[in-house]
Scaffold this motif. Structure first.
Motif, PDB file in Angstrom:
ATOM      1  N   ALA A 119     167.625 -11.544  42.730  1.00  0.00           N
ATOM      2  CA  ALA A 119     167.210 -12.119  44.013  1.00  0.00           C
ATOM      3  C   ALA A 119     168.357 -12.917  44.589  1.00  0.00           C
ATOM      4  O   ALA A 119     169.178 -13.477  43.846  1.00  0.00           O
ATOM      5  CB  ALA A 119     165.984 -13.012  43.838  1.00  0.00           C
ATOM      6  N   GLU A 120     168.404 -12.971  45.918  1.00  0.00           N
ATOM      7  CA  GLU A 120     169.410 -13.797  46.585  1.00  0.00           C
ATOM      8  C   GLU A 120     168.933 -14.125  47.988  1.00  0.00           C
ATOM      9  O   GLU A 120     168.169 -13.384  48.591  1.00  0.00           O
ATOM     10  CB  GLU A 120     170.771 -13.110  46.613  1.00  0.00           C
ATOM     11  CG  GLU A 120     170.820 -11.815  47.380  1.00  0.00           C
ATOM     12  CD  GLU A 120     172.174 -11.143  47.264  1.00  0.00           C
ATOM     13  OE1 GLU A 120     173.208 -11.821  47.332  1.00  0.00           O
ATOM     14  OE2 GLU A 120     172.190  -9.906  47.114  1.00  0.00           O
ATOM     15  N   ILE A 121     169.396 -15.278  48.458  1.00  0.00           N
ATOM     16  CA  ILE A 121     169.081 -15.710  49.825  1.00  0.00           C
ATOM     17  C   ILE A 121     170.329 -16.270  50.477  1.00  0.00           C
ATOM     18  O   ILE A 121     171.306 -16.607  49.795  1.00  0.00           O
ATOM     19  CB  ILE A 121     167.951 -16.769  49.873  1.00  0.00           C
ATOM     20  CG1 ILE A 121     168.369 -18.073  49.158  1.00  0.00           C
ATOM     21  CG2 ILE A 121     166.656 -16.208  49.319  1.00  0.00           C
ATOM     22  CD1 ILE A 121     167.428 -19.244  49.400  1.00  0.00           C
ATOM     23  N   GLN A 122     170.259 -16.386  51.770  1.00  0.00           N
ATOM     24  CA  GLN A 122     171.288 -17.082  52.535  1.00  0.00           C
ATOM     25  C   GLN A 122     170.712 -18.452  52.896  1.00  0.00           C
ATOM     26  O   GLN A 122     169.983 -19.027  52.101  1.00  0.00           O
ATOM     27  CB  GLN A 122     171.683 -16.258  53.762  1.00  0.00           C
ATOM     28  CG  GLN A 122     172.338 -14.921  53.403  1.00  0.00           C
ATOM     29  CD  GLN A 122     173.566 -15.077  52.525  1.00  0.00           C
ATOM     30  OE1 GLN A 122     174.467 -15.843  52.845  1.00  0.00           O
ATOM     31  NE2 GLN A 122     173.596 -14.373  51.400  1.00  0.00           N
ATOM     32  N   LYS A 123     170.986 -18.969  54.066  1.00  0.00           N
ATOM     33  CA  LYS A 123     170.525 -20.303  54.461  1.00  0.00           C
ATOM     34  C   LYS A 123     169.027 -20.453  54.248  1.00  0.00           C
ATOM     35  O   LYS A 123     168.236 -19.620  54.699  1.00  0.00           O
ATOM     36  CB  LYS A 123     170.862 -20.525  55.935  1.00  0.00           C
ATOM     37  CG  LYS A 123     170.382 -21.877  56.465  1.00  0.00           C
ATOM     38  CD  LYS A 123     170.719 -22.035  57.918  1.00  0.00           C
ATOM     39  CE  LYS A 123     169.513 -21.658  58.744  1.00  0.00           C
ATOM     40  NZ  LYS A 123     169.646 -21.953  60.150  1.00  0.00           N
ATOM     41  N   GLY A 161     164.749 -19.961  57.924  1.00  0.00           N
ATOM     42  CA  GLY A 161     165.487 -19.885  56.664  1.00  0.00           C
ATOM     43  C   GLY A 161     164.787 -19.033  55.628  1.00  0.00           C
ATOM     44  O   GLY A 161     163.601 -18.713  55.741  1.00  0.00           O
ATOM     45  N   ASP A 162     165.542 -18.681  54.609  1.00  0.00           N
ATOM     46  CA  ASP A 162     165.031 -17.933  53.471  1.00  0.00           C
ATOM     47  C   ASP A 162     164.517 -18.905  52.417  1.00  0.00           C
ATOM     48  O   ASP A 162     164.845 -20.094  52.435  1.00  0.00           O
ATOM     49  CB  ASP A 162     166.143 -17.079  52.852  1.00  0.00           C
ATOM     50  CG  ASP A 162     166.643 -15.992  53.778  1.00  0.00           C
ATOM     51  OD1 ASP A 162     165.838 -15.457  54.561  1.00  0.00           O
ATOM     52  OD2 ASP A 162     167.843 -15.659  53.698  1.00  0.00           O
ATOM     53  N   VAL A 163     163.744 -18.387  51.458  1.00  0.00           N
ATOM     54  CA  VAL A 163     163.238 -19.198  50.359  1.00  0.00           C
ATOM     55  C   VAL A 163     163.379 -18.411  49.060  1.00  0.00           C
ATOM     56  O   VAL A 163     163.057 -17.224  49.009  1.00  0.00           O
ATOM     57  CB  VAL A 163     161.758 -19.596  50.570  1.00  0.00           C
ATOM     58  CG1 VAL A 163     161.190 -20.303  49.343  1.00  0.00           C
ATOM     59  CG2 VAL A 163     161.616 -20.478  51.808  1.00  0.00           C
ATOM     60  N   LEU A 164     163.871 -19.109  48.033  1.00  0.00           N
ATOM     61  CA  LEU A 164     163.965 -18.566  46.673  1.00  0.00           C
ATOM     62  C   LEU A 164     163.211 -19.532  45.769  1.00  0.00           C
ATOM     63  O   LEU A 164     163.526 -20.726  45.747  1.00  0.00           O
ATOM     64  CB  LEU A 164     165.424 -18.436  46.236  1.00  0.00           C
ATOM     65  CG  LEU A 164     165.715 -18.061  44.782  1.00  0.00           C
ATOM     66  CD1 LEU A 164     165.058 -16.743  44.391  1.00  0.00           C
ATOM     67  CD2 LEU A 164     167.215 -18.018  44.534  1.00  0.00           C
ATOM     68  N   ILE A 165     162.209 -19.028  45.045  1.00  0.00           N
ATOM     69  CA  ILE A 165     161.380 -19.857  44.173  1.00  0.00           C
ATOM     70  C   ILE A 165     161.629 -19.476  42.721  1.00  0.00           C
ATOM     71  O   ILE A 165     161.509 -18.305  42.350  1.00  0.00           O
ATOM     72  CB  ILE A 165     159.883 -19.698  44.506  1.00  0.00           C
ATOM     73  CG1 ILE A 165     159.629 -20.057  45.975  1.00  0.00           C
ATOM     74  CG2 ILE A 165     159.033 -20.563  43.574  1.00  0.00           C
ATOM     75  CD1 ILE A 165     158.202 -19.788  46.441  1.00  0.00           C
ATOM     76  N   ILE A 166     161.949 -20.488  41.915  1.00  0.00           N
ATOM     77  CA  ILE A 166     162.266 -20.300  40.494  1.00  0.00           C
ATOM     78  C   ILE A 166     161.313 -21.148  39.656  1.00  0.00           C
ATOM     79  O   ILE A 166     161.192 -22.356  39.889  1.00  0.00           O
ATOM     80  CB  ILE A 166     163.717 -20.756  40.189  1.00  0.00           C
ATOM     81  CG1 ILE A 166     164.732 -20.053  41.094  1.00  0.00           C
ATOM     82  CG2 ILE A 166     164.042 -20.584  38.713  1.00  0.00           C
ATOM     83  CD1 ILE A 166     164.931 -18.600  40.827  1.00  0.00           C
ATOM     84  N   SER A 167     160.667 -20.553  38.668  1.00  0.00           N
ATOM     85  CA  SER A 167     159.820 -21.330  37.755  1.00  0.00           C
ATOM     86  C   SER A 167     160.728 -22.120  36.812  1.00  0.00           C
ATOM     87  O   SER A 167     161.755 -21.627  36.351  1.00  0.00           O
ATOM     88  CB  SER A 167     158.911 -20.399  36.949  1.00  0.00           C
ATOM     89  OG  SER A 167     159.677 -19.519  36.155  1.00  0.00           O
ATOM     90  N   GLN A 168     160.337 -23.375  36.550  1.00  0.00           N
ATOM     91  CA  GLN A 168     161.155 -24.215  35.672  1.00  0.00           C
ATOM     92  C   GLN A 168     160.271 -25.249  34.966  1.00  0.00           C
ATOM     93  O   GLN A 168     160.047 -26.342  35.467  1.00  0.00           O
ATOM     94  CB  GLN A 168     162.271 -24.915  36.463  1.00  0.00           C
ATOM     95  CG  GLN A 168     163.242 -25.613  35.551  1.00  0.00           C
ATOM     96  CD  GLN A 168     164.474 -26.103  36.273  1.00  0.00           C
ATOM     97  OE1 GLN A 168     164.675 -25.873  37.456  1.00  0.00           O
ATOM     98  NE2 GLN A 168     165.305 -26.800  35.543  1.00  0.00           N
ATOM     99  N   PHE A 169     159.795 -24.871  33.775  1.00  0.00           N
ATOM    100  CA  PHE A 169     158.905 -25.758  33.027  1.00  0.00           C
ATOM    101  C   PHE A 169     159.593 -27.052  32.611  1.00  0.00           C
ATOM    102  O   PHE A 169     158.934 -28.071  32.406  1.00  0.00           O
ATOM    103  CB  PHE A 169     158.319 -25.047  31.799  1.00  0.00           C
ATOM    104  CG  PHE A 169     159.276 -24.860  30.662  1.00  0.00           C
ATOM    105  CD1 PHE A 169     159.321 -25.792  29.638  1.00  0.00           C
ATOM    106  CD2 PHE A 169     160.129 -23.767  30.608  1.00  0.00           C
ATOM    107  CE1 PHE A 169     160.202 -25.630  28.577  1.00  0.00           C
ATOM    108  CE2 PHE A 169     161.008 -23.588  29.567  1.00  0.00           C
ATOM    109  CZ  PHE A 169     161.050 -24.531  28.545  1.00  0.00           C
TER     110      PHE A 169
END
Length: 150
Positions: free
Chosen positions: A21-25, A71-79
């Protein structure tokens, strides 16, 4: 739910050497889920994040939301966002939800953000060892915990 939000000019996530996955601004959102989190936490948090005014307007004032800025959104799980560090030197993750609870809540959170933005967001791979690359724009980094709404 606890999130760390970073305004980025670009971000990406790689798993096992493959960029998934990748996003810009936009916004890179790290999300940690507890056993006690519910749909109401998702609803409140998604609304808060998508309307948070952290992008510059024409006067270079942080007055635009990710919606306004398109804008774009990138969501990452992080316990690890729920690490307890009060005792000893090894963090405890006892407050972090187990996958059978966390995965459905994570997926619901992603869907709710997509609904709020009316667009698809990018995600990491829940539970995988991920390599996250980003260029923090500002830097702007904000933390929000649904247990501290008031």
């Amino acid at each position: 739910m606890r999130v760390v939000i970073q305004r980025v000019s670009e971000a990406s996530v790689t798993v096992e050497g493959k960029r998934i996955a990748e996003i810009q601004k936009g916004l890179l959102i790290f999300v940690g889920i507890e056993d006690t989190d519910k749909q109401e936490d998702i609803d409140w948090l998604a609304q808060k994040i998508t309307n948070l005014r952290v992008f510059a307007d024409e006067n270079d004032v942080m007055n635009l939301s990710v919606k306004d800025a398109k804008g774009d959104v990138l969501i990452i799980s992080q316990f690890t966002l729920h690490a307890l560090t009060k005792k000893g030197n090894r963090p405890s993750y006892i407050k972090a939800a187990k996958p059978n609870i966390a995965v459905p809540l994570y997926e619901a959170f992603v869907k709710k953000i997509e609904q709020e933005l009316d667009k698809t967001v990018q995600t990491g791979d829940f539970g995988a060892n991920m390599k996250v690359a980003l260029i923090n724009d500002g830097p702007v980094t904000i933390t929000i915990d649904t247990k501290n709404k008031e």
